[in-house]
Design an enzyme around this catalytic site. Structure first.
Site, short mmCIF file in Angstrom:
data_model
loop_
_atom_site.label_atom_id
_atom_site.label_comp_id
_atom_site.label_asym_id
_atom_site.label_seq_id
_atom_site.Cartn_x
_atom_site.Cartn_y
_atom_site.Cartn_z
N LYS A 52 3.96 2.88 -12.72
CA LYS A 52 2.69 3.56 -12.42
C LYS A 52 2.28 4.45 -13.58
O LYS A 52 1.12 4.46 -13.99
CB LYS A 52 2.83 4.39 -11.13
CG LYS A 52 2.79 3.52 -9.88
CD LYS A 52 3.21 4.27 -8.64
CE LYS A 52 3.39 3.28 -7.48
NZ LYS A 52 3.99 3.85 -6.29
N GLN A 96 6.00 8.95 -3.42
CA GLN A 96 6.71 7.67 -3.54
C GLN A 96 7.61 7.48 -2.32
O GLN A 96 8.49 8.30 -2.04
CB GLN A 96 7.55 7.66 -4.84
CG GLN A 96 8.25 6.36 -5.10
CD GLN A 96 7.29 5.18 -5.31
OE1 GLN A 96 6.28 5.29 -5.99
NE2 GLN A 96 7.60 4.06 -4.68
N ASP A 119 -3.22 6.44 -2.15
CA ASP A 119 -2.47 5.34 -1.53
C ASP A 119 -3.22 4.81 -0.30
O ASP A 119 -2.88 3.75 0.22
CB ASP A 119 -1.09 5.84 -1.08
CG ASP A 119 0.03 5.28 -1.94
OD1 ASP A 119 -0.20 4.27 -2.63
OD2 ASP A 119 1.13 5.86 -1.91
#
Ligand code: NAP
Length: 284
Positions: A52, A96, A119
């Protein structure tokens, strides 16, 4: 059979994002920043976080990784998230997953407001998705799948779509996005009976299970479109949920694994971070 080339589509979208970011920097002096919060040192999560950061750098997004010990307290990680939520330089925040077991992931995710939830997991963005609200930040993998289908001009309205898998990050948002594009959608899961009878009726099948070759050629109607989100590591090799070799003989379009859906997920994270940042600029 036509191959749906996720690497190609992802690289084109990333190029567009990089251009838009460069433009916003020149015009408005706007910088874009993604904060990734990781607790513990799960090796797979470490790889994702590194990928990422690299992808952000390539398109001109500043990325910051906050690394916390495996035994970080819920109160401490909450404090850090709240700090990032109120930091005006931060456009997007991502936690995460999976988190160490002692942490309540749902409570932590709920601290991220919809406008910084890149997200697309927050209650706010999920509610917007189900209402078909166009300003939702969408869950990256299903959003990437829609982009792939659109890139190849695959018609969706009126089609029968079957989504195998009902997770909150792939299956369910996928089903809502397909519904939003006027598909007639069936969601299947581990308790579904006669899976083959259902998949056989589908014009579009999306697999999001995590079981190697759960979708075989005899389960697929001639000419159906097959999108495979599955990632299954077996003996050091990566396989999808579909038996690519044989399913590709009956499908009209199919995504390979790797190189299909995978490259789209981080791409849509970049897209969401750009979108969150540019919206912030407009409303400031
Ligand atoms: P998940 O949370 O484990 O969900 C798997 C789903 O598959 C569940 O809904 C489960 O049903 C269903 N399932 C399990 N066995 C089944 C069976 N025999 N028949 C029908 N359905 C069955 O997984 P996920 O996070 O959605 O991920 C799914 C796959 O996509 C994994 O391989 C993951 O690695 C991959 N993935 C890829 C990306 C990417 O960037 N390409 C991103 C995210 C995920 P129940 O609900 O009944 O348990």
């Amino acid at each position: 059979m036509n191959l749906i080339d996720g690497k190609l589509v992802a690289s084109e979208i990333r190029k567009e994002i990089a251009e838009k970011i460069a433009d916003a920097k020149t015009r408005y002096g706007k910088s874009f920043r993604l904060t990734v919060i990781i607790a513990g040192n799960d090796p797979a999560s470490e790889i994702y976080v590194r990928n990422k950061a690299k992808a952000c750098e390539e398109v001109g997004i500043e990325s910051e990784t906050v690394r916390l010990p495996k035994d970080v307290a819920q109160t401490e990680i909450s404090r850090i998230i709240k700090e990032k939520v109120s930091d005006p330089r931060v456009d997007g925040i991502l936690i995460q997953l999976p988190l160490p077991e002692h942490l309540d992931a749902d409570k932590l995710l709920a601290l991220i407001p919809a406008e910084k939830d890149v997200d697309g997991f927050s209650d706010g963005n999920v509610a917007k998705l189900t209402r078909g609200d166009s300003d939702a930040l969408l869950s990256c993998t299903p959003h990437g799948i829609i982009k792939l289908l659109d890139y190849y001009g695959i018609p969706l309205a009126g089609k029968r779509a079957v989504v195998i898998g009902r997770s909150n990050i792939v299956g369910k948002p996928m089903a809502f996005l397909l519904l939003g594009r006027d598909c007639t959608v069936t969601i299947c899961h581990s308790k579904t009976k006669d899976l083959k009878e259902i998949t056989k009726t589908a014009d579009v099948i999306v697999c999001a299970v995590g079981k190697k070759h759960i979708l075989t050629a005899d389960m697929v109607k001639d000419g159906a479109v097959v999108v495979d989100a599955g990632i299954n590591r077996v003996d050091g090799k990566i396989y999808g949920d579909a038996d690519f070799e044989n399913v590709s003989k009956v499908a009209s379009y199919i995504t390979p694994v790797p190189g299909g859906v995978g490259p789209m997920t981080i791409t849509m994270l970049l897209y969401n971070t750009y979108t969150a940042g540019i919206r912030k600029l407009k409303y400031e």
